[in-house]
Each structure stands twice: as C-alpha cells, then as structure tokens.
Design a protein around this motif. Structure first.
Motif, PDB file in Angstrom:
ATOM      1  N   ASN A   1      -6.225  -3.725   7.701  1.00  0.00           N
ATOM      2  CA  ASN A   1      -4.757  -3.315   7.019  1.00  0.00           C
ATOM      3  C   ASN A   1      -3.940  -2.804   7.751  1.00  0.00           C
ATOM      4  OD1 ASN A   1      -6.091  -4.977   4.699  1.00  0.00           O
ATOM      5  ND2 ASN A   1      -6.125  -3.155   3.276  1.00  0.00           N
TER       6      ASN A   1
ATOM      7  N   LYS B   1     -11.353 -10.192  -2.521  1.00  0.00           N
ATOM      8  CA  LYS B   1     -11.925 -10.626  -1.236  1.00  0.00           C
ATOM      9  C   LYS B   1     -11.212 -10.213  -0.089  1.00  0.00           C
ATOM     10  CE  LYS B   1     -11.317 -13.987   1.360  1.00  0.00           C
ATOM     11  NZ  LYS B   1     -11.062 -15.411   1.350  1.00  0.00           N
ATOM     12  N   GLU B   2     -10.016 -10.224   0.132  1.00  0.00           N
ATOM     13  CA  GLU B   2      -9.133  -9.785   1.278  1.00  0.00           C
ATOM     14  C   GLU B   2      -9.373  -8.396   1.463  1.00  0.00           C
ATOM     15  OE1 GLU B   2      -5.322 -11.389   0.390  1.00  0.00           O
ATOM     16  OE2 GLU B   2      -6.193 -13.426   0.906  1.00  0.00           O
ATOM     17  N   ARG B   3      -9.554  -7.481   0.148  1.00  0.00           N
ATOM     18  CA  ARG B   3      -9.455  -6.134   0.484  1.00  0.00           C
ATOM     19  C   ARG B   3     -10.937  -5.652   0.959  1.00  0.00           C
ATOM     20  NH1 ARG B   3      -5.539  -2.502  -3.322  1.00  0.00           N
ATOM     21  NH2 ARG B   3      -3.815  -4.125  -3.367  1.00  0.00           N
TER      22      ARG B   3
ATOM     23  N   PRO C   1      -3.125  -7.571   1.777  1.00  0.00           N
ATOM     24  CA  PRO C   1      -4.484  -8.281   0.896  1.00  0.00           C
ATOM     25  C   PRO C   1      -3.930  -8.252  -0.417  1.00  0.00           C
ATOM     26  CG  PRO C   1      -4.729  -5.879   1.488  1.00  0.00           C
ATOM     27  CD  PRO C   1      -3.449  -6.216   2.088  1.00  0.00           C
ATOM     28  N   SER C   2      -4.284  -9.104  -1.095  1.00  0.00           N
ATOM     29  CA  SER C   2      -3.470  -9.250  -2.782  1.00  0.00           C
ATOM     30  C   SER C   2      -4.958  -9.630  -3.462  1.00  0.00           C
ATOM     31  CB  SER C   2      -2.613  -9.887  -3.139  1.00  0.00           C
ATOM     32  OG  SER C   2      -2.854 -11.441  -2.830  1.00  0.00           O
ATOM     33  N   THR C   3      -5.990  -9.972  -2.996  1.00  0.00           N
ATOM     34  CA  THR C   3      -7.039 -10.490  -3.534  1.00  0.00           C
ATOM     35  C   THR C   3      -8.088  -9.413  -3.213  1.00  0.00           C
ATOM     36  OG1 THR C   3      -8.133 -11.942  -2.206  1.00  0.00           O
ATOM     37  CG2 THR C   3      -6.603 -12.931  -3.904  1.00  0.00           C
TER      38      THR C   3
ATOM     39  N   ASP D   1       0.022  -8.167   6.879  1.00  0.00           N
ATOM     40  CA  ASP D   1      -0.943  -9.185   6.148  1.00  0.00           C
ATOM     41  C   ASP D   1      -1.454  -8.425   4.871  1.00  0.00           C
ATOM     42  OD1 ASP D   1      -2.041 -11.279   5.605  1.00  0.00           O
ATOM     43  OD2 ASP D   1      -3.678 -11.444   7.093  1.00  0.00           O
TER      44      ASP D   1
ATOM     45  N   PHE E   1     -11.320  -7.616   4.787  1.00  0.00           N
ATOM     46  CA  PHE E   1     -10.609  -7.206   5.650  1.00  0.00           C
ATOM     47  C   PHE E   1     -10.062  -5.783   5.632  1.00  0.00           C
ATOM     48  CE2 PHE E   1      -9.065 -11.754   5.143  1.00  0.00           C
ATOM     49  CZ  PHE E   1      -9.665 -12.187   6.274  1.00  0.00           C
ATOM     50  N   TRP E   2     -10.861  -4.829   5.170  1.00  0.00           N
ATOM     51  CA  TRP E   2     -10.758  -3.551   4.881  1.00  0.00           C
ATOM     52  C   TRP E   2     -10.108  -2.777   5.830  1.00  0.00           C
ATOM     53  CZ3 TRP E   2     -13.474   0.338   7.364  1.00  0.00           C
ATOM     54  CH2 TRP E   2     -14.687  -0.353   7.880  1.00  0.00           C
TER      55      TRP E   2
END
Lengths: 251, 257
Positions: A42, A33-35, A29-31, A27, A38-39
């Motif tokens: 990954n 926020k996601e990085r 992370p490309s933004t 999944d 959801f660190w």
C-alpha cells in the motif's frame, strides 16, 4: 459536548487550527483480498491539503474564497459543509446551512423537475409543508414553468443548473455555501442569481462563495480569503485581497 | 437527543427515501409492488411442495408452519442485503450534500418493516383460513417485531458502514445469510436437531425470533417470556452499538465511497 460558556453565538462558521490531509493511494485496496495480499504494497502518500487554517466568519458576512486551482478552497468549503471532516482542529457551524457544491446533487434523472424539487429540498432538511410553501417561488425563479413536469434528464445543463440553484436559494438557510457554479447559465440568469445573492446578503444571511469570477464577487462580498497551497495567504477587504491576488497571478 | 432532533428535521427526506425504496424496487415491472408479496409466497410454495418429499416431517399444516417463519426471515435478509450496500450506492449524494447519514440505513430498515407489516396480513389470512384461528398471544407480535427491527437496524448500521471501506462485506453477508437460512429452524422444527448441537442453534438470535413468531401464530402458545425479554435487551444493545460504530466510521464516507 461543549459547555454553554464556550459557545459564541455571534459566529456562523468557526475554523480553528484546522489541518486536513488526504491519503493518496497509488493503488487503493478496496477488497479484503487486496488488503490481505497486498498489505505491504500500500503505497500511500499523505498529502496536506489545508494546513493550520483559522477563520471565523460572523453572521451576516459574505466571504469569497479565492485561489488558484488546487489551492484547497473547495476542500475548505466541503469541510464547512460537513461532508468531510478535519484531520486536526475543528470546524464549527452555527445555524441552518445549505450548500451548493455541485449542480443538482441528488437529482434523479427519471423524476420530473417538480419531484426533484421535493427530493432535493428534503435533502436540505425541509419538510413537506415547507416545500409546498416555497414551490411556486422555486419554479418561478427557475423560469422552468413549461418544463417543470418533464423528467430532468431532458433538461439542458443550463436548465439543470437553474433548477438546482432555485431550490438551494429558496431553502432559507442562514448560511449559504456556493462552489463555482454560477459560471453556468446565460447572462440573464447569472445576473438574476447575483441579484438574489445581494438580497440574501442584505437580509443578514451568511454567504461563503468559491469562485474565479472575481469582478462580480468584488461587489457581492465585503471580505475575501486568499488560499494558496493550503495556507491562508491573505484575509481582508475583498478589493484589497483580490487586487493583491491578481497582481501575483499576472506576474 | 441530537439524533432525534435531526431525524425530525429531516423527516421528509426519510419519508421520501422510504417511499423510493418501497416503490422503486419493482419500478417498471408489470405487477409492481405486488411482487413483494407474491415473491415470498412463491418461495413458500416451492418449499411446501418439495420439502415434505425430501425431509421426513410430520408437521400438520406444513404450509402455515413455513409461512409464519419465512416471511419474517425474508424481512431480515432483504433488509440486510440491501442495507449493506446502501451507503455505497448513495455515494454520489454523500459526496455532495450534508444530511444525517443514518437516514440511509434507517430508511432501508423502515421500508423493510412497512413491507413486512403488509405481509403480516398474508400470515394472518393463512392462519385464519388455514383452520388455526387467532390466539390471544398475538398481542406479543409488536414486541417481537420491535426486537427484529432493532436488531436488523443495528446490523445494517455496522454492515453499511464497513462496506464502504471493505467492499467484500456485501458478498460475505450474502453467503452468511444463505448459510443462516439453514441454521435457523425455518424449514424444520428445532426439536429435530440432536441435543448436543442445540447450543449452536441457540447462539443464533434469529432462531429465537422465528420460534417466537411460530409460537404465537402457529402453536398458539405464549413465547418464552424470559427469552423474549433478554432478546429485547440484546436487540436494543445491538442497535445502539451499531449506531456508535456507524457514527465512528461515517466521517470518512465522503472520501472513501
């Protein structure tokens, strides 16, 4: 910077101890926020696509890369094109290079065939004058005279391919990299392409081709490299390598 | 040096890309390229009508005061907004063909520059017919434009490359530019800001550029020469640094876009 001494000018492509891995995110992370959020999530898997490849292709050689789907041969071709870069080791090319990895890369559907010739050829690094000089040859080779001023979105996939191939082959590159594109087009055009490739081979151009049409490549290429699971399995005379490959596949 | 050799070899691609940026933007619209001049003029007009009411300001020739600042500012924001997405929107070509990737950011900034140079004619017309006339200090214009070009290019190099990995960049850029519009003395003169806050204003390189434009066009004075020289160095530094960062990140483009 490489010193002059180390440069060996007889090779066209040199792949040295080269390994390529891809990070596969389940999944990605490309933004931001996601990085941030959801660190720790990954899940990334590192997949080795090519492992410790050593190939030297000399000027004027014509080489077929063969192997089953997913073996890494197209990745190797992309590395030679400098679209992607090795994780370890090096890929060095020497001479003007043109690649035909996918049909009509950079074609703009709303532009006419003629405009797309200019645009596509300029991506390959040709100047206006150089394109002007080749325009007639390109159109003639593509056999698209009556359609050349229509937008390419009105083209059939065969016509698209004919245009793309005609541009790439008339660029006068010293190294031509081709990925599995000759399957499109009717028998007549395929024969014509192979004939042109034979001509180029005989005029001392370097050709690297990825293909599954082994019979036609047996004649065209004097050397074949068999890649299996990201490793070099066999490298040598095309007839021998292809026969060995066919034997293994049919088992 | 290799860069220049490659750029020279690929000059046709650069040229057709610039043309595409300039013409393609308003493709299909009735007025076409005229929009790139009508647009800033309309913006200026809106501010010129509204601001004298809400802001106490006593600038004579307020319209010209605005035009000489908004048009360069427009060059800056258009280039940064378009530039930050340029690698991403050209992802399909990047994945299929090799070409010097720096062509993409460069063609955005060059097309912005071409647009700006044409817009400069508008500025000159307004200055001329607005009763101000030309001053000898207009000779500094090429230097000011060069600084802005280098600085924009440096920013676009960095932003376009990072945006491939972190897609938020384009939205952050958008917001920061809106903020910066008010933090730059465009609608007002810097002297309106209290002295204790001046240092914040001075951190903004666009403030100095806009003031330089305003000095030569509007106040008909020499721009601050020491400031201009240091801006030239900063602009050059930003461009080189941006290029280095772009080069470091470019190897992953095809896998990430």
């Amino acid at each position: 910077m490489k010193s002059k001494k180390q440069m060996d000018h007889s090779f066209a492509i040199q792949v040295k101890d080269m390994t390529k891995t891809f990070k596969i995110y389940s999944d990605k992370p490309s933004t931001l926020k996601e990085r941030v959020v959801f660190w720790n999530r990954n899940k990334k898997e590192i997949r080795t696509v090519l492992e410790n490849i050593n190939v030297t292709i000399h000027k004027g050689e014509s080489v077929a890369l063969i192997g089953t789907n997913g073996s890494g041969k197209s990745t190797l071709l992309k590395l030679m094109t400098r679209i992607i870069y090795p994780t370890k080791g090096s890929v060095t090319t020497n001479g003007k290079l043109t690649s035909l990895l996918e049909l009509g890369a950079g074609f703009h559907p709303d532009f006419t065939g003629r405009e797309n010739i200019y645009f596509n050829a300029s991506i390959f690094g040709l100047t206006r004058e150089e394109i002007d000089a080749r325009l007639d040859d390109i159109i003639e080779f593509s056999e698209l005279q009556e359609f050349i001023d229509n937008p390419v979105r009105t083209y059939s996939s065969g016509m698209y391919m004919r245009l793309a191939f005609s541009v790439a082959i008339n660029v006068d590159a010293e190294i031509l990299l081709i990925d599995e594109i000759l399957a499109v087009g009717d028998q007549h055009f395929q024969d014509k392409c192979f004939q042109k490739l034979h001509e180029l081979r005989d005029s001392n151009k370097t050709i690297v081709i990825v293909t599954h049409s082994l019979d036609s490549v047996k004649e065209l290429c004097h050397r074949a490299i068999w890649i299996s699971d990201g490793k070099m399995r066999m490298d040598g005379d095309s007839k021998e390598v292809i026969d060995a490959y066919l034997e293994e596949v049919s088992r | 040096m290799n860069l220049f050799k490659e750029l020279y070899q690929y000059r046709e691609l650069l040229k057709s890309n610039v043309k595409k940026e300039i013409r393609g933007k308003y493709k299909g619209s009735f007025l076409g390229i005229i929009w790139s001049f009508v647009n800033p003029l309309l913006t200026v007009l809106v501010y010129a009508i509204i601001f004298p009411y809400i802001l106490k300001q006593d600038q004579p020739n307020y319209l010209i005061f605005l035009i000489v600042a908004i048009i360069p500012w427009n060059f800056f924001t258009t280039v940064l907004n378009q530039g930050s997405t340029t690698v991403l929107v050209n992802g399909n070509i990047i994945k299929k063909v090799y070409f010097p990737r720096e062509i993409l950011p460069i063609s955005i900034v060059v097309s912005g520059l071409v647009n700006f140079l044409i817009s400069c004619i508008i500025i000159l017309l307004f200055v001329l017919f607005g009763g101000l006339g030309f001053s000898i200090y207009l000779l500094y214009l090429p230097i000011i434009i060069l600084i802005q070009f280098m600085m924009s290019l440096g920013f676009v190099f960095v932003l376009s490359a990072i945006n491939v990995y972190v897609r938020d960049v384009e939205y952050i850029v958008n917001f920061v530019l809106t903020l910066l519009f008010y933090a730059t003395p465009i609608l007002y003169d810097a002297s309106l800001i209290p002295a204790r806050l001046q240092w914040i204003l001075n951190l903004n390189p666009m403030k100095h550029l806009i003031e330089a434009y305003r000095a030569i066009f509007y106040y008909q004075q020499s721009p601050n020469l020491v400031g201009l020289l240091s801006l030239l160095c900063i602009g050059f530094g930003v461009m080189i640094l941006g290029y280095v960062i772009f080069k470091a990140l470019e190897k992953g483009f095809a896998e990430e876009v």
